[in-house]
Motif scaffolding. Structure first.
Motif, PDB file in Angstrom:
ATOM      1  N   ASN A  12      37.907 -18.984  44.889  1.00  0.00           N
ATOM      2  CA  ASN A  12      36.451 -19.123  44.919  1.00  0.00           C
ATOM      3  C   ASN A  12      35.958 -19.864  43.674  1.00  0.00           C
ATOM      4  OD1 ASN A  12      36.376 -17.199  42.834  1.00  0.00           O
ATOM      5  ND2 ASN A  12      36.098 -15.504  44.257  1.00  0.00           N
ATOM      6  N   GLU A  13      34.655 -19.969  43.551  1.00  0.00           N
ATOM      7  CA  GLU A  13      34.059 -20.743  42.456  1.00  0.00           C
ATOM      8  C   GLU A  13      34.422 -20.195  41.081  1.00  0.00           C
ATOM      9  OE1 GLU A  13      30.067 -22.535  44.503  1.00  0.00           O
ATOM     10  OE2 GLU A  13      30.081 -20.385  44.048  1.00  0.00           O
ATOM     11  N   GLU A  14      34.693 -18.909  40.983  1.00  0.00           N
ATOM     12  CA  GLU A  14      35.090 -18.322  39.704  1.00  0.00           C
ATOM     13  C   GLU A  14      36.578 -18.490  39.419  1.00  0.00           C
ATOM     14  OE1 GLU A  14      33.904 -14.217  39.572  1.00  0.00           O
ATOM     15  OE2 GLU A  14      31.836 -14.721  39.055  1.00  0.00           O
ATOM     16  N   GLY A  15      37.319 -19.013  40.404  1.00  0.00           N
ATOM     17  CA  GLY A  15      38.754 -19.190  40.228  1.00  0.00           C
ATOM     18  C   GLY A  15      39.576 -17.974  40.595  1.00  0.00           C
ATOM     19  N   THR A  16      38.934 -16.973  41.177  1.00  0.00           N
ATOM     20  CA  THR A  16      39.669 -15.799  41.624  1.00  0.00           C
ATOM     21  C   THR A  16      39.999 -15.930  43.109  1.00  0.00           C
ATOM     22  OG1 THR A  16      37.618 -14.577  42.054  1.00  0.00           O
ATOM     23  CG2 THR A  16      38.622 -14.292  39.883  1.00  0.00           C
ATOM     24  N   ARG A  17      40.906 -15.089  43.562  1.00  0.00           N
ATOM     25  CA  ARG A  17      41.374 -15.151  44.943  1.00  0.00           C
ATOM     26  C   ARG A  17      40.508 -14.293  45.860  1.00  0.00           C
ATOM     27  NH1 ARG A  17      47.775 -14.233  43.734  1.00  0.00           N
ATOM     28  NH2 ARG A  17      47.976 -15.983  42.299  1.00  0.00           N
ATOM     29  N   ASN A  45      31.606 -23.800  54.707  1.00  0.00           N
ATOM     30  CA  ASN A  45      31.043 -22.787  53.815  1.00  0.00           C
ATOM     31  C   ASN A  45      30.732 -21.509  54.605  1.00  0.00           C
ATOM     32  OD1 ASN A  45      30.351 -21.912  51.258  1.00  0.00           O
ATOM     33  ND2 ASN A  45      28.244 -22.597  51.435  1.00  0.00           N
ATOM     34  N   ILE A  46      31.699 -21.100  55.419  1.00  0.00           N
ATOM     35  CA  ILE A  46      31.516 -19.994  56.356  1.00  0.00           C
ATOM     36  C   ILE A  46      31.460 -18.644  55.646  1.00  0.00           C
ATOM     37  CG2 ILE A  46      32.610 -18.790  58.304  1.00  0.00           C
ATOM     38  CD1 ILE A  46      33.727 -21.562  59.136  1.00  0.00           C
ATOM     39  N   PHE A  47      32.282 -18.450  54.630  1.00  0.00           N
ATOM     40  CA  PHE A  47      32.353 -17.178  53.922  1.00  0.00           C
ATOM     41  C   PHE A  47      32.078 -17.391  52.440  1.00  0.00           C
ATOM     42  CE2 PHE A  47      35.501 -16.775  57.399  1.00  0.00           C
ATOM     43  CZ  PHE A  47      34.941 -15.704  58.079  1.00  0.00           C
ATOM     44  N   SER A  48      31.580 -16.356  51.822  1.00  0.00           N
ATOM     45  CA  SER A  48      31.498 -16.350  50.360  1.00  0.00           C
ATOM     46  C   SER A  48      32.116 -15.045  49.880  1.00  0.00           C
ATOM     47  CB  SER A  48      30.050 -16.483  49.877  1.00  0.00           C
ATOM     48  OG  SER A  48      29.290 -15.364  50.267  1.00  0.00           O
ATOM     49  N   SER A  49      32.344 -14.963  48.599  1.00  0.00           N
ATOM     50  CA  SER A  49      32.938 -13.756  48.026  1.00  0.00           C
ATOM     51  C   SER A  49      32.121 -13.356  46.809  1.00  0.00           C
ATOM     52  CB  SER A  49      34.395 -14.033  47.632  1.00  0.00           C
ATOM     53  OG  SER A  49      34.436 -14.971  46.578  1.00  0.00           O
ATOM     54  N   THR A  50      32.502 -12.274  46.181  1.00  0.00           N
ATOM     55  CA  THR A  50      31.774 -11.844  44.985  1.00  0.00           C
ATOM     56  C   THR A  50      31.891 -12.878  43.873  1.00  0.00           C
ATOM     57  OG1 THR A  50      33.697 -10.561  44.276  1.00  0.00           O
ATOM     58  CG2 THR A  50      31.974  -9.377  45.475  1.00  0.00           C
ATOM     59  N   GLY A  51      32.911 -13.735  43.953  1.00  0.00           N
ATOM     60  CA  GLY A  51      33.100 -14.793  42.967  1.00  0.00           C
ATOM     61  C   GLY A  51      32.513 -16.127  43.399  1.00  0.00           C
ATOM     62  N   GLY A  52      31.708 -16.116  44.453  1.00  0.00           N
ATOM     63  CA  GLY A  52      31.074 -17.345  44.922  1.00  0.00           C
ATOM     64  C   GLY A  52      31.741 -17.895  46.173  1.00  0.00           C
ATOM     65  N   ASN A  53      31.378 -19.112  46.510  1.00  0.00           N
ATOM     66  CA  ASN A  53      31.898 -19.761  47.712  1.00  0.00           C
ATOM     67  C   ASN A  53      33.399 -20.014  47.605  1.00  0.00           C
ATOM     68  OD1 ASN A  53      29.339 -19.904  48.892  1.00  0.00           O
ATOM     69  ND2 ASN A  53      28.888 -21.825  47.843  1.00  0.00           N
ATOM     70  N   LEU A  54      34.054 -20.079  48.755  1.00  0.00           N
ATOM     71  CA  LEU A  54      35.471 -20.416  48.811  1.00  0.00           C
ATOM     72  C   LEU A  54      35.591 -21.926  48.674  1.00  0.00           C
ATOM     73  CD1 LEU A  54      36.477 -18.111  51.794  1.00  0.00           C
ATOM     74  CD2 LEU A  54      36.372 -17.567  49.360  1.00  0.00           C
TER      75      LEU A  54
END
Length: 73
Positions: A12-17, A45-54
């Motif tokens: 994701n945008e934060e570099g986490t998985r 841009n179907i999903f996002s995560s706590t660390g931002g977009n995939l």
């Protein structure tokens, strides 16, 4: 009975998985099909995560789990 799932891991945008899991994956799914699905998820841009977009593909794997149902009365 075996349960097969496809686990797709993205960065994701934060570099986490971040994982997206699809249950009941077909037996003959190809690496190319998985790659196309992952590209579609990122591009749409179907999903996002706590660390931002995939934003990038990291890895993918198929897991298999054996399940035995028990009758309990």
């Amino acid at each position: 009975m075996a349960d097969k799932s496809l686990i797709m891991t993205f960065l994701n945008e934060e570099g986490t998985r971040a994982n997206v899991t699809l249950p009941d994956v077909k037996d003959n799914i190809s690496q190319q099909e998985v790659s196309v699905v992952m590209d579609t998820i990122i591009a749409g841009n179907i999903f996002s995560s706590t660390g931002g977009n995939l934003i990038a593909k990291h890895s993918a794997q198929i897991t298999e789990r054996n399940v035995t149902d028990l009758v309990v009365r």
